[in-house]
Motif scaffolding. Structure first.
Motif, PDB file in Angstrom:
ATOM      1  N   THR A  47       0.940  -1.130  -0.010  1.00 26.13           N
ATOM      2  CA  THR A  47       0.014   0.116   0.049  1.00 26.13           C
ATOM      3  C   THR A  47       1.096   1.278   0.010  1.00 26.13           C
ATOM      4  N   ALA A  95      -3.171   4.061  -2.265  1.00 23.37           N
ATOM      5  CA  ALA A  95      -3.724   2.893  -3.392  1.00 23.37           C
ATOM      6  C   ALA A  95      -3.131   1.563  -2.523  1.00 23.37           C
ATOM      7  N   GLU A 108      -6.145  -6.152  -8.290  1.00 27.84           N
ATOM      8  CA  GLU A 108      -7.461  -6.052  -7.788  1.00 27.84           C
ATOM      9  C   GLU A 108      -7.434  -5.553  -6.503  1.00 27.84           C
ATOM     10  N   ARG A 109      -8.629  -4.966  -6.172  1.00 29.50           N
ATOM     11  CA  ARG A 109      -8.560  -4.372  -4.617  1.00 29.50           C
ATOM     12  C   ARG A 109      -8.479  -5.402  -3.627  1.00 29.50           C
ATOM     13  N   PRO A 119     -11.374  -2.934   1.522  1.00 28.03           N
ATOM     14  CA  PRO A 119     -12.207  -3.032   0.262  1.00 28.03           C
ATOM     15  C   PRO A 119     -12.249  -1.372  -0.171  1.00 28.03           C
ATOM     16  N   ASP A 120     -12.096  -0.410   0.517  1.00 25.95           N
ATOM     17  CA  ASP A 120     -12.404   1.107   0.038  1.00 25.95           C
ATOM     18  C   ASP A 120     -11.151   1.538  -0.654  1.00 25.95           C
ATOM     19  N   LEU A 121     -10.006   0.855  -0.517  1.00 28.24           N
ATOM     20  CA  LEU A 121      -8.824   1.382  -1.156  1.00 28.24           C
ATOM     21  C   LEU A 121      -8.645   1.145  -2.561  1.00 28.24           C
ATOM     22  N   PRO A 122      -8.425   2.191  -3.556  1.00 19.73           N
ATOM     23  CA  PRO A 122      -8.435   1.791  -4.888  1.00 19.73           C
ATOM     24  C   PRO A 122      -7.096   1.337  -5.283  1.00 19.73           C
ATOM     25  N   THR A 123      -7.145   0.415  -6.449  1.00 19.62           N
ATOM     26  CA  THR A 123      -5.633   0.008  -6.840  1.00 19.62           C
ATOM     27  C   THR A 123      -5.164   1.325  -7.310  1.00 19.62           C
ATOM     28  N   GLN A 151      -6.613   1.986 -10.769  1.00 18.49           N
ATOM     29  CA  GLN A 151      -7.965   2.872 -10.639  1.00 18.49           C
ATOM     30  C   GLN A 151      -7.584   4.376 -10.087  1.00 18.49           C
TER      31      GLN A 151
END
Ligand code: ASP
Length: 329
Positions: free
Chosen positions: A130, A225, A230-231, A236-240, A243
């Motif tokens: 991340t 990010a 994939e996320r 789950p709220d963190l974009p790739t 994205q």
């Protein structure tokens, strides 16, 4: 010809016999004392977290404690050197990460052989990374952060765990993607670096979810990010990164276990069995899941697959590191 007494002859024959018999005997009794697992980064960081979980479960299977020793510094090369140069008797092993695949390209000279100095024992995990920052950074989205990096450049401090660390590789890819150099601040591991990021004395870091998930959830750092295609379920709220607007900025950190080159095959096999046991431990799987990762499937945790994967990863990263070389330090 000199006279040789029967007694001298008997002693000599026993010495020869025991000389040949000793290694086989040592292997049959293996392990009969504690094993040291070297973690090449500071305590409290993500490699340490993975290593300690595995060490405990392996120790239970081996019937001897697997004692973790943190030998941080120089991007993971000091700890690796210690193991490459240790006696190949199964009592000193290494838990290292993707740095095993980047160090051969990043370093021209080392006091150990970063490729031929080891026997792979099996893959352990693959962990997403991340991109995070001090929580009061002047950016809310990845696009804002990219603009801030371009605007401030070397006035921004990027923490990493030294040249060869996963955080170093991730920073290299980020700076290349943004085409801007920041000032890097090396630590002995991203555990201590995280303390400074939470305290706001450094600006940015890229690190494994095994170290960042709980801080991101607690809001002590700001996340921009996840560097996977994939996320991930844990965040789950963190974009790739794709994205968020940086499609080429992708990296996952794999971990593997190693013994010094020349460790006898039965000992390699025994250590691999203990690793497989650890990877199937439901407690470990649950802890890994909480931290955004999973144990490697047992079918992939063999020494042969580990070696193949490691060699392919050296070849994969070499051109990418060379292309981003101007950001390497
Ligand atoms: N994961 C860190 C890195 O390679 C090192 C550590 O585990 O402390 O950047």
């Amino acid at each position: 010809m000199a006279y040789v007494s029967r007694r001298t002859l008997a002693i000599a024959m026993a010495a020869v016999a025991s000389g040949f018999a000793a290694p086989a005997l040592a292997q049959a009794n293996y392990p009969n004392r504690p094993i040291t697992m070297i973690i090449p980064f500071a305590a409290g960081g993500p490699t340490d977290t993975v290593g300690r979980l595995i060490a405990q479960a392996m120790g239970a299977d081996l019937g001897q404690p697997v004692v973790v020793e943190n030998v941080g510094g120089a991007g993971g090369t000091l700890g690796a050197q210690r193991v490459a140069n240790a006696r190949p008797d199964g009592y000193t092993i290494l838990l290292h990460h993707i740095g095993m695949a980047t160090i051969p390209t990043l370093y021209r000279r080392l006091a150990y052989d970063p490729v031929n100095g080891f026997e792979p024992l099996g893959l352990v995990t693959e962990v997403p990374m991340t991109l995070i920052a001090r929580r009061n950074i002047e950016a809310n989205t990845l696009a804002d952060l990219v603009a801030l990096i371009r605007q401030r450049g070397e006035a921004l401090n990027y923490a990493n765990a030294g040249i060869g660390a996963a955080s170093h590789l991730c920073g290299l890819l980020l700076m290349k993607a943004v085409d801007t150099r920041m000032t890097t601040v090396p630590y002995r591991g991203t555990g201590p670096a995280m303390n400074d990021l939470v305290g706001g004395t450094v600006d940015l870091m890229c690190d494994q979810t095994t170290n960042t998930t709980e801080q991101i959830r607690a809001g002590t750092v700001r996340a921009f990010a996840v560097t996977t295609p994939e996320r991930i379920g844990a965040l789950p709220d963190l974009p790739t990164s794709a994205q968020g607007g940086l499609p080429g900025f992708e990296v996952s950190v794999w971990h593997g276990l190693y013994a010094p080159r020349g460790t006898p095959a039965p000992i390699v096999e025994r250590l691999n069995q203990a690793l497989l046991k650890a990877l199937q431990d439901p407690g470990i799987a649950q802890r890994f899941a909480d931290l955004g990762t999973a144990p490697v499937p047992v079918a992939r945790a063999t020494p042969a697959i580990h070696r193949e994967f490691w060699m392919a990863d050296i070849a994969k990263w070499r051109p990418l590191i060379q292309a981003a070389g101007q950001f390497a330090d």
